[in-house]
Design a protein around this motif. Structure first.
Motif, PDB file in Angstrom:
ATOM      1  N   ARG A  60      51.146  48.532  37.822  1.00  0.00           N
ATOM      2  CA  ARG A  60      50.750  47.518  38.832  1.00  0.00           C
ATOM      3  C   ARG A  60      51.167  46.207  38.524  1.00  0.00           C
ATOM      4  O   ARG A  60      51.633  45.597  39.733  1.00  0.00           O
ATOM      5  CB  ARG A  60      49.244  47.351  39.066  1.00  0.00           C
ATOM      6  CG  ARG A  60      48.631  46.262  39.769  1.00  0.00           C
ATOM      7  CD  ARG A  60      47.290  46.063  39.505  1.00  0.00           C
ATOM      8  NE  ARG A  60      46.519  47.338  39.731  1.00  0.00           N
ATOM      9  CZ  ARG A  60      45.656  47.909  38.751  1.00  0.00           C
ATOM     10  NH1 ARG A  60      45.664  47.448  37.387  1.00  0.00           N
ATOM     11  NH2 ARG A  60      45.128  49.042  38.718  1.00  0.00           N
ATOM     12  N   GLN A  89      47.438  40.537  38.375  1.00  0.00           N
ATOM     13  CA  GLN A  89      46.377  39.604  38.774  1.00  0.00           C
ATOM     14  C   GLN A  89      46.219  39.430  40.242  1.00  0.00           C
ATOM     15  O   GLN A  89      45.334  39.859  41.049  1.00  0.00           O
ATOM     16  CB  GLN A  89      46.106  38.371  37.940  1.00  0.00           C
ATOM     17  CG  GLN A  89      44.918  37.612  38.287  1.00  0.00           C
ATOM     18  CD  GLN A  89      43.667  38.255  37.867  1.00  0.00           C
ATOM     19  OE1 GLN A  89      43.668  39.152  36.791  1.00  0.00           O
ATOM     20  NE2 GLN A  89      42.371  37.901  38.537  1.00  0.00           N
ATOM     21  N   ASN A  90      47.433  39.138  41.001  1.00  0.00           N
ATOM     22  CA  ASN A  90      47.614  39.071  42.312  1.00  0.00           C
ATOM     23  C   ASN A  90      47.307  40.064  43.207  1.00  0.00           C
ATOM     24  O   ASN A  90      46.590  40.025  44.267  1.00  0.00           O
ATOM     25  CB  ASN A  90      48.696  38.218  42.655  1.00  0.00           C
ATOM     26  CG  ASN A  90      48.954  36.722  42.121  1.00  0.00           C
ATOM     27  OD1 ASN A  90      47.762  36.170  42.148  1.00  0.00           O
ATOM     28  ND2 ASN A  90      50.098  36.362  42.200  1.00  0.00           N
ATOM     29  N   ILE A  91      47.913  41.288  42.603  1.00  0.00           N
ATOM     30  CA  ILE A  91      47.760  42.551  43.123  1.00  0.00           C
ATOM     31  C   ILE A  91      46.339  43.104  43.210  1.00  0.00           C
ATOM     32  O   ILE A  91      45.452  43.463  43.986  1.00  0.00           O
ATOM     33  CB  ILE A  91      48.653  43.553  42.767  1.00  0.00           C
ATOM     34  CG1 ILE A  91      50.069  43.363  42.818  1.00  0.00           C
ATOM     35  CG2 ILE A  91      48.279  45.115  43.102  1.00  0.00           C
ATOM     36  CD1 ILE A  91      51.103  44.104  42.338  1.00  0.00           C
ATOM     37  N   TYR A  92      45.708  42.685  42.048  1.00  0.00           N
ATOM     38  CA  TYR A  92      44.007  42.989  41.936  1.00  0.00           C
ATOM     39  C   TYR A  92      43.242  42.545  42.865  1.00  0.00           C
ATOM     40  O   TYR A  92      42.493  42.722  43.501  1.00  0.00           O
ATOM     41  CB  TYR A  92      43.630  42.942  40.474  1.00  0.00           C
ATOM     42  CG  TYR A  92      42.217  42.627  40.382  1.00  0.00           C
ATOM     43  CD1 TYR A  92      41.498  43.971  40.400  1.00  0.00           C
ATOM     44  CD2 TYR A  92      41.583  41.666  40.136  1.00  0.00           C
ATOM     45  CE1 TYR A  92      39.941  43.770  40.332  1.00  0.00           C
ATOM     46  CE2 TYR A  92      40.086  41.480  40.121  1.00  0.00           C
ATOM     47  CZ  TYR A  92      39.450  42.579  40.015  1.00  0.00           C
ATOM     48  OH  TYR A  92      38.012  42.606  40.086  1.00  0.00           O
ATOM     49  N   LEU A  93      43.507  41.068  42.933  1.00  0.00           N
ATOM     50  CA  LEU A  93      42.727  40.360  43.719  1.00  0.00           C
ATOM     51  C   LEU A  93      42.969  40.455  45.294  1.00  0.00           C
ATOM     52  O   LEU A  93      42.120  40.230  46.111  1.00  0.00           O
ATOM     53  CB  LEU A  93      43.261  38.587  43.770  1.00  0.00           C
ATOM     54  CG  LEU A  93      42.798  38.193  42.340  1.00  0.00           C
ATOM     55  CD1 LEU A  93      43.549  36.590  42.245  1.00  0.00           C
ATOM     56  CD2 LEU A  93      41.389  38.234  42.235  1.00  0.00           C
ATOM     57  N   LYS A  94      43.906  41.010  45.501  1.00  0.00           N
ATOM     58  CA  LYS A  94      44.081  41.621  47.116  1.00  0.00           C
ATOM     59  C   LYS A  94      43.493  42.588  47.408  1.00  0.00           C
ATOM     60  O   LYS A  94      42.855  43.137  48.421  1.00  0.00           O
ATOM     61  CB  LYS A  94      45.779  41.827  47.515  1.00  0.00           C
ATOM     62  CG  LYS A  94      46.508  40.691  47.440  1.00  0.00           C
ATOM     63  CD  LYS A  94      48.045  40.945  47.844  1.00  0.00           C
ATOM     64  CE  LYS A  94      48.997  39.918  47.556  1.00  0.00           C
ATOM     65  NZ  LYS A  94      50.416  40.292  48.192  1.00  0.00           N
TER      66      LYS A  94
END
Length: 94
Positions: A60, A89-94
């Motif tokens: 990821r 972290q950014n992909i998780y937050l999306k």
């Protein structure tokens, strides 16, 4: 007998639950431990998460970087991949 987890703060290990999402701090630790050359299984043991979770997170958060070099008037691109906890972290937050 010493364990790999002896180097981790005890309050960090006590707070991790099964089926919980990775925290930003855990992603930073994954990046640090991976840069030290540890395997996914060794990182999973230290963080007390499944090695597949580490593998998924590395997929990821892996981003493509390009190193450019000029030689004799030509520009050469050398792509490589690196894990970025910020990207994960950014992909998780999306």
């Amino acid at each position: 007998m010493t364990h790999l987890n002896d180097t981790m703060p005890t309050n960090f290990l006590a707070t991790h639950r099964k089926y919980a999402h990775l925290t930003k701090e855990e992603r930073v630790m994954i990046a640090t431990l991976k840069s030290q050359g540890l395997s996914n299984r060794a990182i999973g043991r230290q963080l007390r998460v499944n090695h597949q979770t580490i593998n998924n997170e590395l997929k990821r958060g892996t981003v493509r970087q390009i190193r450019r070099q000029k030689f004799n008037g030509k520009t050469y691109d050398y792509p490589y991949h690196i894990y970025s906890y910020e990207a994960g972290q950014n992909i998780y937050l999306k």
